[in-house]
Write an enzyme that holds these catalytic residues in place. Structure first.
Site, PDB file in Angstrom:
ATOM      1  N   GLU A 195       0.742  -1.100  -0.071  1.00 27.68           N
ATOM      2  CA  GLU A 195       0.121  -0.158  -0.112  1.00 27.68           C
ATOM      3  C   GLU A 195       0.877   1.276  -0.078  1.00 27.68           C
ATOM      4  OE1 GLU A 195      -4.519  -0.814   2.133  1.00 27.68           O
ATOM      5  OE2 GLU A 195      -2.630   0.146   3.279  1.00 27.68           O
ATOM      6  N   CYS A 196       0.687   2.123  -0.967  1.00 21.74           N
ATOM      7  CA  CYS A 196       1.363   3.408  -1.121  1.00 21.74           C
ATOM      8  C   CYS A 196       3.002   3.357  -0.837  1.00 21.74           C
ATOM      9  CB  CYS A 196       0.875   4.286   0.037  1.00 21.74           C
ATOM     10  SG  CYS A 196       1.122   6.068  -0.383  1.00 21.74           S
TER      11      CYS A 196
END
Length: 455
Positions: free
Chosen positions: A337-338
């Site tokens: 994530e990210c």
């Protein structure tokens, strides 16, 4: 925090600390109240309206209890109530810090706009309103009165004035507000000695703040000196609510989950972890910055967001971590994530323009030298079968990053198709290659029609 499993419950009494706009002093007041009430012997819990990773970590440091996120856009009211009930089991008082302005959110159905007022209304917690009165005096009364009248679902418990310049200034503003039937619990003068350090994503993280305990005690002393704590405490209210079943925002993606956790990988929501654990999942932590590989006995590896751009050189040199990640991805899922997404790519350019080689499990390269803010809620539709759900399953979450994709690989299909909360067209997001997937999207909950995952 464990999730409740009973037919009904009564929420711990709470207050939402909110303001008419951002930058009014919510965080300072919230932390000061948390530590001050804790010092008086109360068991204080923290919460944060909206998708914020950093403030809850400061709440946890101030209270000694885990803080959680309550988001009215991503979470249906029954899930908000279930999470608040779970958080309140070990607390005498919950202080929930608002986000932006009290009524600020996105277009949406009533109660589902992401506004702090939605959370206050769903949980029955009155609002402690902090008003920055710099540059005004009696006009602050119009702001307080407007907040009290604007939304009939909520109750304004009272006001704290912030950045007061003098005793005369305090008197003018306080008397005007009190003339409207709204209590004023105190006034904080301008003070640079109790400010929290900031950087590009907001505050420096709690674990990196120098002398944090001393700073929190100083903030508590500052707030206690100028605010009437005895008058505030009785204004907190508890609302009786029903909790129909044990509820989780997101089903666990695997039985044994390896999760990266250190200063580079720290953004994972407590309510997500609590739901996974309540469903019987085993969480195994490891530190990429300590050059630890993902535990091989796990079924899935999760790289959360954080600040890998600040540690890119150290990550690139962590051969045991990177080699272990590549081995893991040969047979089992790895999701980023990210910040975790960027580490799965080919390379990461830091703020000085230097390129650092990353895991190479996805084709894209990323740059923090070319900064552009991407911010907002996202609905995500999973593009292909994934541990988070089958193809077409919908998730709710957000993006918040400055890094950009420097070079994409068109041969990598997207992880999901996302759309924002403003009605713009759906767009491809992230990438997948073999067992590796990643995107800038942070998940908050599964987007079921009732907003719940029952476990």
């Amino acid at each position: 925090m464990s999730l409740p499993d009973r037919s009904s419950t009564s929420l711990t009494r709470g207050l939402v600390v909110a303001a008419p706009r951002s930058g009014s002093g919510k965080t300072l007041l919230t932390l000061g109240l948390m530590r001050a009430f804790r010092n008086q012997g109360l068991r204080v819990g923290g919460a944060k309206c909206g998708p914020d990773y950093i403030d809850p970590a400061f709440h946890a440091a101030a209270t000694g209890q885990q803080s959680l996120n309550l988001d009215s856009w991503a979470m249906a009211p029954p899930l908000l109530r279930a999470l608040a009930a779970a958080a309140g089991e070990a607390c005498d008082l919950i202080l929930c810090e608002g986000s932006m302005g009290l009524f600020d959110g996105v277009a949406g159905e009533p109660g589902r706009t992401g506004a702090s007022a939605d959370v206050a209304a769903a949980l029955g917690w009155p609002v402690l309103l902090v008003i920055d009165v710099s540059g005004q005096a009696q006009s602050a009364a119009a702001i307080a009165k407007g907040c009290a009248l604007y939304d009939p679902r909520i109750e304004i418990a009272g006001v704290v004035l912030n950045r007061v310049a003098s005793e005369r200034h305090r008197q003018l503003a306080a008397r005007a507000i009190e003339s409207q039937g709204i209590a004023v619990f105190g006034a904080l003068p301008r003070a640079k000695s109790v400010q929290l350090p900031e950087r590009h994503l907001g505050l420096v993280q709690a674990g990196e703040t120098e002398n944090l305990e001393a700073l929190l005690d100083a903030i508590a002393g500052f707030v206690s000196e100028h605010i009437d704590l005895k008058a505030i405490l009785p204004r907190a209210q508890a609302a009786a609510v029903g909790v129909d079943a044990q509820m989780s925002a997101l089903a666990p993606p695997a039985q044994r989950i390896a999760i990266a956790r250190d200063e580079a990988f720290s953004f994972l929501y407590p309510h997500i972890l609590a739901g996974w654990r309540s469903a019987g999942a085993e969480i195994c932590w490891f530190s990429p910055l300590a050059d630890e590989p993902a535990p091989e006995h796990c079924d899935l590896c999760w790289l959360p967001g954080g600040y890998p751009e600040l540690h890119a050189g150290q990550i690139a040199a962590a051969s045991a971590f990177l080699d272990g990640l590549r081995r893991f991805a040969q047979t089992k899922p790895v999701h980023g994530e990210c910040g975790g997404y960027m580490v799965l790519g080919q390379g990461l350019v830091d703020k000085d323009g230097k390129t650092h080689r990353m895991a190479g499990l996805l084709g894209a390269s990323f740059s923090f030298a070319k900064r552009k803010l991407h911010l907002g809620y996202r609905d995500a539709r999973i593009a292909a079968d994934h541990p988070l759900g089958p193809a077409g399953a919908c998730l709710r979450g957000h993006e918040f990053h400055y890094a950009t994709v420097e070079a994409a690989d068109a041969s990598d299909p997207p992880f999901a198709f996302v759309k924002d909360a403003h009605g713009n067209p759906e767009q491809a997001e992230g990438a997948r290659r073999g067992h590796a997937t990643g995107s800038f999207f942070h998940v908050l909950s599964a987007a079921r029609s009732d907003g719940l995952t029952k476990i």
